[in-house]
Design an enzyme around this catalytic site. Structure first.
Site, short mmCIF file in Angstrom:
data_model
loop_
_atom_site.label_atom_id
_atom_site.label_comp_id
_atom_site.label_asym_id
_atom_site.label_seq_id
_atom_site.Cartn_x
_atom_site.Cartn_y
_atom_site.Cartn_z
N ARG A 124 30.24 7.30 -4.38
CA ARG A 124 30.44 8.45 -5.33
C ARG A 124 31.41 9.91 -5.11
NH1 ARG A 124 25.23 11.41 -7.40
NH2 ARG A 124 24.87 11.71 -5.36
N ARG A 165 16.25 10.55 0.51
CA ARG A 165 15.90 11.04 -1.13
C ARG A 165 15.54 9.85 -1.55
NH1 ARG A 165 22.06 11.70 -1.45
NH2 ARG A 165 21.56 11.91 -3.87
P1 AP5 Z 1 25.08 9.57 -10.48
O1 AP5 Z 1 25.12 9.74 -11.98
O2 AP5 Z 1 25.87 10.55 -9.97
O3 AP5 Z 1 23.61 9.41 -10.17
P2 AP5 Z 1 22.21 10.35 -10.18
O4 AP5 Z 1 21.25 9.59 -10.70
O5 AP5 Z 1 22.51 11.60 -11.01
O6 AP5 Z 1 22.09 10.60 -8.72
P3 AP5 Z 1 22.07 11.83 -7.64
O7 AP5 Z 1 22.29 11.45 -6.26
O8 AP5 Z 1 22.98 12.93 -8.39
O9 AP5 Z 1 20.58 12.36 -8.01
P4 AP5 Z 1 19.88 13.00 -6.85
O10 AP5 Z 1 18.82 13.43 -7.55
O11 AP5 Z 1 19.99 12.89 -5.63
O12 AP5 Z 1 20.88 14.42 -6.82
P5 AP5 Z 1 20.68 16.00 -7.43
O13 AP5 Z 1 22.02 16.42 -7.67
O14 AP5 Z 1 19.73 15.84 -8.80
O15 AP5 Z 1 25.62 8.16 -10.15
C1 AP5 Z 1 25.91 7.81 -8.68
C2 AP5 Z 1 27.27 6.97 -8.56
O16 AP5 Z 1 26.87 5.64 -9.36
C3 AP5 Z 1 28.44 7.69 -9.36
O17 AP5 Z 1 29.62 7.48 -8.29
C4 AP5 Z 1 28.77 6.79 -10.69
O18 AP5 Z 1 29.95 6.97 -10.83
C5 AP5 Z 1 28.00 5.47 -10.18
N1 AP5 Z 1 27.23 4.91 -11.49
C6 AP5 Z 1 26.57 5.54 -12.16
N2 AP5 Z 1 25.99 4.75 -13.12
C7 AP5 Z 1 26.71 3.49 -12.66
C8 AP5 Z 1 26.64 2.03 -13.41
N3 AP5 Z 1 25.90 1.86 -14.56
N4 AP5 Z 1 27.50 1.17 -12.71
C9 AP5 Z 1 28.15 1.48 -11.64
N5 AP5 Z 1 28.18 2.79 -11.11
C10 AP5 Z 1 27.44 3.50 -11.61
O19 AP5 Z 1 19.84 16.82 -6.41
C11 AP5 Z 1 20.52 17.08 -5.16
C12 AP5 Z 1 19.40 17.87 -4.51
O20 AP5 Z 1 19.11 19.28 -4.97
C13 AP5 Z 1 17.94 17.30 -4.17
O21 AP5 Z 1 18.12 16.21 -2.97
C14 AP5 Z 1 17.27 18.63 -3.81
O22 AP5 Z 1 17.38 18.93 -2.53
C15 AP5 Z 1 17.67 19.40 -4.82
N6 AP5 Z 1 16.99 19.58 -6.05
C16 AP5 Z 1 17.58 18.99 -7.45
N7 AP5 Z 1 16.59 19.19 -8.34
C17 AP5 Z 1 15.30 19.40 -7.47
C18 AP5 Z 1 13.94 19.53 -7.90
N8 AP5 Z 1 13.60 19.29 -9.20
N9 AP5 Z 1 13.01 19.65 -7.14
C19 AP5 Z 1 13.57 20.04 -5.89
N10 AP5 Z 1 14.73 19.86 -5.38
C20 AP5 Z 1 15.67 19.56 -6.25
#
Ligand code: AP5
Length: 214
Positions: A124, A165
């Site tokens: 990513r 995660r």
């Molecule tokens: P992408 O769309 O970026 O994946 P995602 O599901 O959004 O995964 P994230 O890693 O962003 O989720 P996350 O929950 O870890 O992070 P967040 O930012 O929410 O896709 C991933 C990759 O795959 C990309 O390169 C894309 O191009 C590719 N791709 C997508 N679909 C595809 C397909 N169909 N085929 C092929 N490739 C594909 O959170 C980050 C941090 O913030 C957490 O760890 C935590 O510390 C904090 N946080 C956020 N929300 C909370 C909460 N509610 N409570 C507590 N802490 C929180």
């Protein structure tokens, strides 16, 4: 349209939320983006939550709930990406919606196996200019287009943090499928298909015109 996007890290919640937001006009609210923006700003809150983010741990519920809440009443139509992540947050969301007299329409669970997710997250890249998400192989950053980047790798996309995660997802977030299933608003979508196909499937499951899936 008020929708919660569930799914493990890398299932494509951010990718699909961006696409569906462009096609339906619903606001994309990502708590992960809110967290990263706070860290980048170097605020006191940002300093407090940086360590959780970098280790792949959840930010404490009371902090993330306070961060997310103001956005829920800002627009009528939204897609929540990354919130709620456990039952306490799901209950807080229910209460916040009750306070503003709105209902949740759908909880969409994107499903993919862990091995695929690790591969996706390690490839990513995110544009620092536009916030848009890319993948070095499946959706490469444009060369010479409008989005000039730079295209960076997230701190928490190191393998140790990715595994942590995913563990947290299976233990705390996955049970929300039952939570929303019991409310009768859960739909599940196979997220191993191509990015446009998944968009089409999500839109169809929500009863929206699915020509946007191409
Ligand atoms: P992408 O769309 O970026 O994946 P995602 O599901 O959004 O995964 P994230 O890693 O962003 O989720 P996350 O929950 O870890 O992070 P967040 O930012 O929410 O896709 C991933 C990759 O795959 C990309 O390169 C894309 O191009 C590719 N791709 C997508 N679909 C595809 C397909 N169909 N085929 C092929 N490739 C594909 O959170 C980050 C941090 O913030 C957490 O760890 C935590 O510390 C904090 N946080 C956020 N929300 C909370 C909460 N509610 N409570 C507590 N802490 C929180």
């Amino acid at each position: 349209m008020r929708v919660v996007l569930l799914g493990p890290q890398g299932a494509g919640k951010g990718t699909q939320a961006q696409r569906i937001s462009e096609k339906t006009g619903a606001e994309h609210i990502s708590t992960g983006d809110l967290v990263r923006a706070e860290i980048k700003a170097g605020s006191e809150l940002g300093r407090k939550i940086k360590d959780y983010n970098d280790r792949g741990e959840l930010v404490p519920d009371e902090i993330i709930i306070e961060m997310a809440k103001p956005y829920l009443s800002e627009t009528e139509s939204w897609l929540l990406d990354g919130f709620p992540r456990n039952e306490a947050q799901a209950r807080a969301l229910d209460e916040a919606l009750q306070e503003i007299g709105r209902d949740l329409d759908w909880a969409v669970a994107l499903e993919a196996p862990d091995e695929e997710l690790v591969m996706r997250l390690s490839g990513r890249r995110q544009s620092q200019a536009t916030g848009k998400i890319y993948h070095v192989e499946h959706d490469p950053p444009p060369e010479g287009g409008d989005d000039k980047g730079p295209f960076i790798q997230r701190e928490d996309d190191a393998e140790g943090a990715i595994r942590r995660r995913l563990e947290i997802y299976h233990e705390h977030t996955e049970p929300l499928k039952d939570y929303y299933g019991e409310k009768g608003i859960l739909v599940t979508v196979d997220a191993t298909r191509g990015i446009p196909e998944v968009t089409g499937d999500v839109l169809r499951e929500m009863g929206q015109p699915a020509e946007g899936g191409t």
